[in-house]
Scaffold this active site. Structure first.
Site, PDB file in Angstrom:
ATOM      1  N   TYR A 151     -11.245   0.619  10.597  1.00 15.33           N
ATOM      2  CA  TYR A 151     -12.435   0.986   9.806  1.00 15.33           C
ATOM      3  C   TYR A 151     -12.740   0.025   8.669  1.00 15.33           C
ATOM      4  CZ  TYR A 151      -8.624   3.312   7.268  1.00 15.33           C
ATOM      5  OH  TYR A 151      -7.435   3.587   6.629  1.00 15.33           O
ATOM      6  N   LYS A 152     -11.917  -1.021   8.496  1.00 20.87           N
ATOM      7  CA  LYS A 152     -12.212  -2.011   7.454  1.00 20.87           C
ATOM      8  C   LYS A 152     -13.067  -3.118   8.096  1.00 20.87           C
ATOM      9  CE  LYS A 152      -8.278  -0.539   4.755  1.00 20.87           C
ATOM     10  NZ  LYS A 152      -6.814  -0.533   4.699  1.00 20.87           N
ATOM     11  N   PHE A 173       0.852  -1.183   0.000  1.00 23.74           N
ATOM     12  CA  PHE A 173       0.000   0.000   0.000  1.00 23.74           C
ATOM     13  C   PHE A 173       0.898   1.248   0.000  1.00 23.74           C
ATOM     14  CE2 PHE A 173      -3.118   2.891   1.904  1.00 23.74           C
ATOM     15  CZ  PHE A 173      -4.313   2.452   1.340  1.00 23.74           C
ATOM     16  N   ASP A 208       1.681  -4.799   8.758  1.00 19.34           N
ATOM     17  CA  ASP A 208       0.469  -3.990   8.681  1.00 19.34           C
ATOM     18  C   ASP A 208      -0.684  -4.948   8.430  1.00 19.34           C
ATOM     19  OD1 ASP A 208      -1.710  -2.444   7.896  1.00 19.34           O
ATOM     20  OD2 ASP A 208      -0.446  -0.894   7.010  1.00 19.34           O
ATOM     21  N   ARG A 218     -12.668  -5.463  -6.613  1.00 15.90           N
ATOM     22  CA  ARG A 218     -12.523  -6.191  -5.341  1.00 15.90           C
ATOM     23  C   ARG A 218     -13.904  -6.388  -4.717  1.00 15.90           C
ATOM     24  NH1 ARG A 218      -8.176  -3.278  -1.551  1.00 15.90           N
ATOM     25  NH2 ARG A 218      -9.888  -1.777  -1.537  1.00 15.90           N
TER      26      ARG A 218
HETATM   27  C1  LIG Z   1      -6.160   0.773   4.802  1.00 23.61           C
HETATM   28  C2  LIG Z   1      -4.676   0.763   4.814  1.00 23.61           C
HETATM   29  C3  LIG Z   1      -3.937   1.907   5.139  1.00 23.61           C
HETATM   30  C4  LIG Z   1      -4.633   3.203   5.440  1.00 23.61           C
HETATM   31  O1  LIG Z   1      -3.817   4.067   6.158  1.00 23.61           O
HETATM   32  P1  LIG Z   1      -4.445   5.218   7.071  1.00 23.61           P
HETATM   33  O2  LIG Z   1      -3.274   5.808   7.693  1.00 23.61           O
HETATM   34  O3  LIG Z   1      -5.405   4.539   7.998  1.00 23.61           O
HETATM   35  O4  LIG Z   1      -5.175   6.135   6.144  1.00 23.61           O
HETATM   36  C5  LIG Z   1      -2.559   1.816   5.141  1.00 23.61           C
HETATM   37  N1  LIG Z   1      -1.928   0.675   4.820  1.00 23.61           N
HETATM   38  C6  LIG Z   1      -2.609  -0.453   4.498  1.00 23.61           C
HETATM   39  C7  LIG Z   1      -1.866  -1.697   4.157  1.00 23.61           C
HETATM   40  C8  LIG Z   1      -4.003  -0.433   4.479  1.00 23.61           C
HETATM   41  O5  LIG Z   1      -4.674  -1.537   4.155  1.00 23.61           O
END
Ligand SMILES: *Cc1c(COP(=O)(O)O)cnc(C)c1O
Length: 441
Positions: free
Chosen positions: A248-249, A142, A223, A401
């Site tokens: 939040y997921k 990500f 993560d 997805r």
């Molecule tokens: C959802 C997600 C994020 C989001 O980062 P925020 O700091 O919460 O905006 C970051 N990394 C991964 C791997 C994610 O799945």
């Protein structure tokens, strides 16, 4: 209690594609009652819980209660709220610890995902010149995680072009644990990886990666934003050094709600370098002394006052997940994604549908979503789905997805999705969609 009819991917040559079969799976679903505790957006089939989970009645209640406590208690809420704000981060961390196989004081609710990566990497990246200077991550990661790693390297005077190694993917979808391990050389000090690749949904073998890293004297963190609340973890048993994940997921705490961090207790003596006063030992925080005495727990890595209103929904949403039980959530999630993959194979793989499953087929190698790939027109098909009230998400260039979430989606939702996709393509409905892309897909 009736057991769900669960077919295994390896022994199902033909899939029952009837609507009645989907209904039967729902009837036998031991978690089906949880769906009624969620606010399902009217007129939609919501399949995007891997990006933003839905609001439950329980989460709404805990959020409204926090608002009311602010209204009626003012500053007294820090100690007198039903779940006192002063201990809120530690208390919710202790509850979430059960989902990831950690002890209560190894998890805290704080910051946001990316902020927590910064806070932990600041403590765990300890380059030892001239030998171990590098961080190992992956090229499918990500972007935010990679931005944070690059920033941390620059803060230490390192050069990301030299010191950030990205494991390549052979197929653009997945990573091979062997290939990751092969890059754990004696120049690497820290490995930071996602538990799940956000596009394909591949779940990495965390235990194996930890063993390999530790055998080579390397620290390793994860993560887990795309697995927390969907997949059980066993951080302590596996020896994970540190981890972060959002709420939040699959944890359904609301847009931008606070995140979690985990620090294995053998690291409690490390210094939180992105220090702040909420990391202080509680008894001394209000002495207002200028020497920082961090809590000897994950709580030491807190920086600021917890965002009570921004995370109050989590109290209710976390309680639902714990009530359902993470193992039952995982069992249903696997069954839902298995059913989806079977239906795609049976009904959407041949021409003119031409969908390809981009997610590993072994249940142990995937999390809660399935990546439906289509070389042509995937974006416009995803918009046509939305226009029909079916909400997946889209990731460039060709991935739709779909996350059937155990707590609030049904087998019938999955069945309907597949029928909608067939109709869209049968009727060439997507050809009426403009090719331009929305800002958030
Ligand atoms: C959802 C997600 C994020 C989001 O980062 P925020 O700091 O919460 O905006 C970051 N990394 C991964 C791997 C994610 O799945």
């Amino acid at each position: 209690m009736p057991q769900p009819v669960r077919r295994q991917y390896w022994d199902v040559p033909n899939c029952d594609t009837s609507e009645a079969y989907a209904r039967r799976l729902d009837d036998q679903d031991p978690l089906r009652a949880f769906r009624e505790r969620f606010h399902l957006p009217a007129g939609t089939i919501y399949l995007d819980g891997n990006s933003l989970g839905l609001l439950s009645v329980d989460a709404e209640r805990s959020l409204l209660r926090a608002l009311d406590e602010w209204k009626t208690l003012g500053i007294r809420g820090w100690l007198e709220a039903q779940s006192p704000w002063f201990y809120f981060a530690e208390n919710l961390g202790a509850k979430a610890a059960q989902l990831v196989g950690a002890e209560a004081d190894e998890v805290v609710l704080t910051g946001t995902t990316t902020v927590n990566i910064h806070a932990l990497v600041a403590s765990f990246y300890r380059p030892s010149e001239p030998v171990r200077t590098k961080i190992l991550a992956d090229e499918l990661n990500f972007p935010s995680d990679i931005f944070a790693l690059k920033g941390q390297l620059k803060l230490r005077g390192a050069d990301p072009a030299q010191d950030l190694l990205l494991v390549p993917s052979a197929d653009g979808r997945t990573l091979d644990e062997e290939a990751i391990i092969a890059l754990m050389t004696d120049e690497v000090q820290l490995v930071f990886l996602p538990s799940v690749l956000y596009r394909s949904g591949q779940l990495l073998d965390i235990e194996r990666l930890v063993q390999a890293a530790h055998a080579r004297g390397i620290v390793i963190g994860f993560d887990c934003s795309h697995s927390a609340g969907a997949v059980p973890h066993h951080f302590d048993a596996w020896g994970v050094d540190f981890a972060v994940w959002c709420s939040y997921k699959y944890l359904n705490a609301g847009p931008g709600s606070s995140a979690f961090l985990y620090v294995n207790r053998r690291h409690f003596t490390r210094e939180p370098l992105l220090a702040g006063w909420f990391g202080c030992v509680k008894e001394r925080q209000f002495e207002m002394a200028l020497d920082f005495e961090p809590q000897a727990s994950a709580g030491g890595w807190q920086i600021s006052s917890p965002g009570i209103l921004g995370s109050a929904a989590l109290e209710g949403s976390l309680a639902i997940t714990l009530e359902a039980g993470i193992d039952r959530v995982r069992a249903k999630s696997v069954a839902l994604t298995e059913y989806l993959i079977d239906l795609v194979d049976a009904q959407l793989s041949a021409s003119p549908y031409n969908f390809v499953v981009g997610t590993p087929r072994e249940p142990a190698r995937r999390s809660g979503h399935v990546a439906l790939e289509r070389r042509e027109e995937a974006y416009r098909i995803s918009v046509a789905l939305r226009n029909r009230g079916v909400i997946p998400d889209f990731r460039k260039p060709d991935v739709i997805r779909v996350a059937p979430v155990a707590l609030y989606n049904s087998y019938h939702d999955v069945w309907q999705l597949v029928q909608h996709l067939r109709q869209i393509i049968d009727d060439r409905e997507h050809e009426a969609v403009p090719p331009a892309q929305d800002l958030i897909t």
